[in-house]
Design a protein around this motif. Structure first.
Motif, PDB file in Angstrom:
ATOM      1  N   GLU A   1       0.819  -1.217   0.000  1.00 54.41           N
ATOM      2  CA  GLU A   1       0.000   0.000   0.000  1.00 54.41           C
ATOM      3  C   GLU A   1       0.853   1.266   0.000  1.00 54.41           C
ATOM      4  OE1 GLU A   1      -3.440   2.217   2.733  1.00 54.41           O
ATOM      5  OE2 GLU A   1      -2.600   0.279   3.342  1.00 54.41           O
ATOM      6  N   HIS A   2       1.896   1.292   0.816  1.00 54.79           N
ATOM      7  CA  HIS A   2       2.686   2.510   0.998  1.00 54.79           C
ATOM      8  C   HIS A   2       3.890   2.609   0.073  1.00 54.79           C
ATOM      9  CE1 HIS A   2       0.979   2.541   5.360  1.00 54.79           C
ATOM     10  NE2 HIS A   2       0.143   3.082   4.496  1.00 54.79           N
ATOM     11  N   GLY A   3       4.204   1.541  -0.635  1.00 54.25           N
ATOM     12  CA  GLY A   3       5.281   1.584  -1.609  1.00 54.25           C
ATOM     13  C   GLY A   3       6.671   1.490  -1.001  1.00 54.25           C
ATOM     14  N   PHE A   4       7.648   2.008  -1.731  1.00 52.31           N
ATOM     15  CA  PHE A   4       9.064   1.906  -1.350  1.00 52.31           C
ATOM     16  C   PHE A   4       9.301   2.606  -0.013  1.00 52.31           C
ATOM     17  CE2 PHE A   4      13.464   3.394  -1.384  1.00 52.31           C
ATOM     18  CZ  PHE A   4      14.147   2.250  -1.763  1.00 52.31           C
ATOM     19  N   GLY A   5       9.905   1.860   0.916  1.00 54.13           N
ATOM     20  CA  GLY A   5      10.216   2.431   2.211  1.00 54.13           C
ATOM     21  C   GLY A   5       9.004   2.852   3.011  1.00 54.13           C
ATOM     22  N   HIS A   6       7.862   2.246   2.729  1.00 58.26           N
ATOM     23  CA  HIS A   6       6.600   2.620   3.397  1.00 58.26           C
ATOM     24  C   HIS A   6       6.258   4.090   3.146  1.00 58.26           C
ATOM     25  CE1 HIS A   6       5.078  -0.631   6.175  1.00 58.26           C
ATOM     26  NE2 HIS A   6       6.227  -1.146   5.804  1.00 58.26           N
ATOM     27  N   PHE A   7       6.758   4.666   2.035  1.00 64.27           N
ATOM     28  CA  PHE A   7       6.567   6.109   1.865  1.00 64.27           C
ATOM     29  C   PHE A   7       6.229   6.550   0.452  1.00 64.27           C
ATOM     30  CE2 PHE A   7       8.367  10.446   1.251  1.00 64.27           C
ATOM     31  CZ  PHE A   7       7.494  11.121   2.100  1.00 64.27           C
ATOM     32  N   SER A   8       6.780   5.932  -0.581  1.00 62.73           N
ATOM     33  CA  SER A   8       6.672   6.475  -1.939  1.00 62.73           C
ATOM     34  C   SER A   8       5.226   6.584  -2.426  1.00 62.73           C
ATOM     35  CB  SER A   8       7.491   5.635  -2.927  1.00 62.73           C
ATOM     36  OG  SER A   8       6.981   4.309  -3.011  1.00 62.73           O
TER      37      SER A   8
ATOM     38  N   ARG B   1       2.552   6.477  -0.073  1.00 65.16           N
ATOM     39  CA  ARG B   1       1.786   6.661   1.153  1.00 65.16           C
ATOM     40  C   ARG B   1       0.781   7.803   1.007  1.00 65.16           C
ATOM     41  NH1 ARG B   1       3.469   4.873   6.267  1.00 65.16           N
ATOM     42  NH2 ARG B   1       2.200   5.689   7.978  1.00 65.16           N
ATOM     43  N   ARG B   2      -0.458   7.545   1.384  1.00 59.97           N
ATOM     44  CA  ARG B   2      -1.486   8.580   1.415  1.00 59.97           C
ATOM     45  C   ARG B   2      -1.368   9.315   2.747  1.00 59.97           C
ATOM     46  NH1 ARG B   2      -4.024  10.293  -2.906  1.00 59.97           N
ATOM     47  NH2 ARG B   2      -5.887  10.751  -1.662  1.00 59.97           N
ATOM     48  N   ARG B   3      -1.245  10.631   2.693  1.00 61.01           N
ATOM     49  CA  ARG B   3      -1.071  11.396   3.917  1.00 61.01           C
ATOM     50  C   ARG B   3      -1.675  12.780   3.746  1.00 61.01           C
ATOM     51  NH1 ARG B   3       3.392  14.441   2.505  1.00 61.01           N
ATOM     52  NH2 ARG B   3       4.617  13.537   0.797  1.00 61.01           N
ATOM     53  N   THR B   4      -1.806  13.469   4.858  1.00 64.57           N
ATOM     54  CA  THR B   4      -2.412  14.796   4.827  1.00 64.57           C
ATOM     55  C   THR B   4      -1.433  15.898   5.201  1.00 64.57           C
ATOM     56  OG1 THR B   4      -3.173  14.584   7.121  1.00 64.57           O
ATOM     57  CG2 THR B   4      -4.684  13.854   5.390  1.00 64.57           C
ATOM     58  N   LYS B   5      -0.376  15.568   5.919  1.00 57.23           N
ATOM     59  CA  LYS B   5       0.563  16.587   6.404  1.00 57.23           C
ATOM     60  C   LYS B   5       1.761  16.738   5.464  1.00 57.23           C
ATOM     61  CE  LYS B   5      -0.342  15.132  11.190  1.00 57.23           C
ATOM     62  NZ  LYS B   5       0.305  14.720  12.456  1.00 57.23           N
TER      63      LYS B   5
END
Length: 255
Positions: free
Chosen positions: A80-87, A89-93
């Protein structure tokens, strides 16, 4: 030793990749640690902006090729969050990348996933995956041509060479260029400028801008209008004009 250091100072969090002996290459363990750090950031209502940094001589050298050769890709690429749990990642901040040294392959794709970029004169950027018979699939061939001219993105994808910080800045990939060793300090300064504003408005403006890029101009106006209307009735919406009239700094609540 924590592979992802999470620190806060006021409204700002700093998330540092801490695998310097391996150039912060993304292993399943580092990816999991980053996932926990960003989960903590997302859940903390008192923190409004994050800075992503890398400890050591390299911001991030991409995927750990040893882990890839051993078939341990699942931990590096979160479904769900992609590479490194970040690429992906759905986020608001907002997240700011503080890049003091090279950011290549997946490391550059993590930079592309950030909202703003501060980089020193020792930083370089690139997607060299093609040199290893790989595709930069975590943002390199998707986000990059949306940020810079397509022919330049094509050159980077097909040749695999890096570009220096000055070219990256001229192309619009980097917001602030600084001296070596100053990327984190400059990123903090940029974060302070952001948190001077009400967080709900910052998040709304960020999401409206991103959503508007994916549609027509007419629909983008509608998205922006809805984002503005969502602020009506919040405490911060009332605080802004009140502070102006009373000639004092606003006291944002984030609600």
């Amino acid at each position: 030793m924590s592979l992802a250091i999470y620190e806060t100072e006021g409204r700002v969090a700093v998330i540092t990749m801490n695998r310097p002996e391996s150039r912060n290459a993304m292993s399943p363990e580092l990816s999991a640690a980053l996932g926990e750090a960003f989960d903590q950031f997302d859940a903390d209502d008192g923190v409004w902006v994050a800075i992503l940094a890398g400890n050591g001589r390299v911001f991030c050298a991409g995927a750990d090729l040893k882990a890839l050769s051993e078939g341990r890709t699942a931990g590096i690429m979160h479904p769900e969050h992609g590479f490194g749990h970040f690429s992906r990642r759905r986020r608001t901040k907002p997240v700011i990348a503080a890049v003091d040294r090279p950011a290549v392959a997946g490391g550059f794709e993590m930079v592309l996933a950030c909202d703003l970029v501060v980089a020193s004169t020792e930083a370089v950027f690139g997607i060299p995956e093609v040199k290893r018979s790989l595709i930069a699939s975590e943002g390199g061939v998707s986000r990059l041509p949306r940020r810079i001219p397509v022919n330049i993105a094509m050159e980077m994808a097909l040749v695999g060479d890096t570009i220096d910080v000055h070219r990256a800045h001229s192309l619009g990939l980097v917001n602030v260029v600084c001296e070596p060793g100053q990327a984190l300090a400059e990123a903090r300064a940029l974060a302070e400028r952001i948190i001077a504003n009400p967080p709900l408005a910052v998040r709304g403006a960020r999401q409206a801008l991103l959503d508007g890029l994916e549609t027509t101009e007419a629909e983008a106006f509608k998205i922006a209008t809805r984002a503005g209307q969502a602020l009506f009735g919040t405490e911060d919406f009332k605080e802004g004009p009140r502070a102006f009239v009373e000639k004092r700094p606003p006291n944002w609540k984030g609600r």
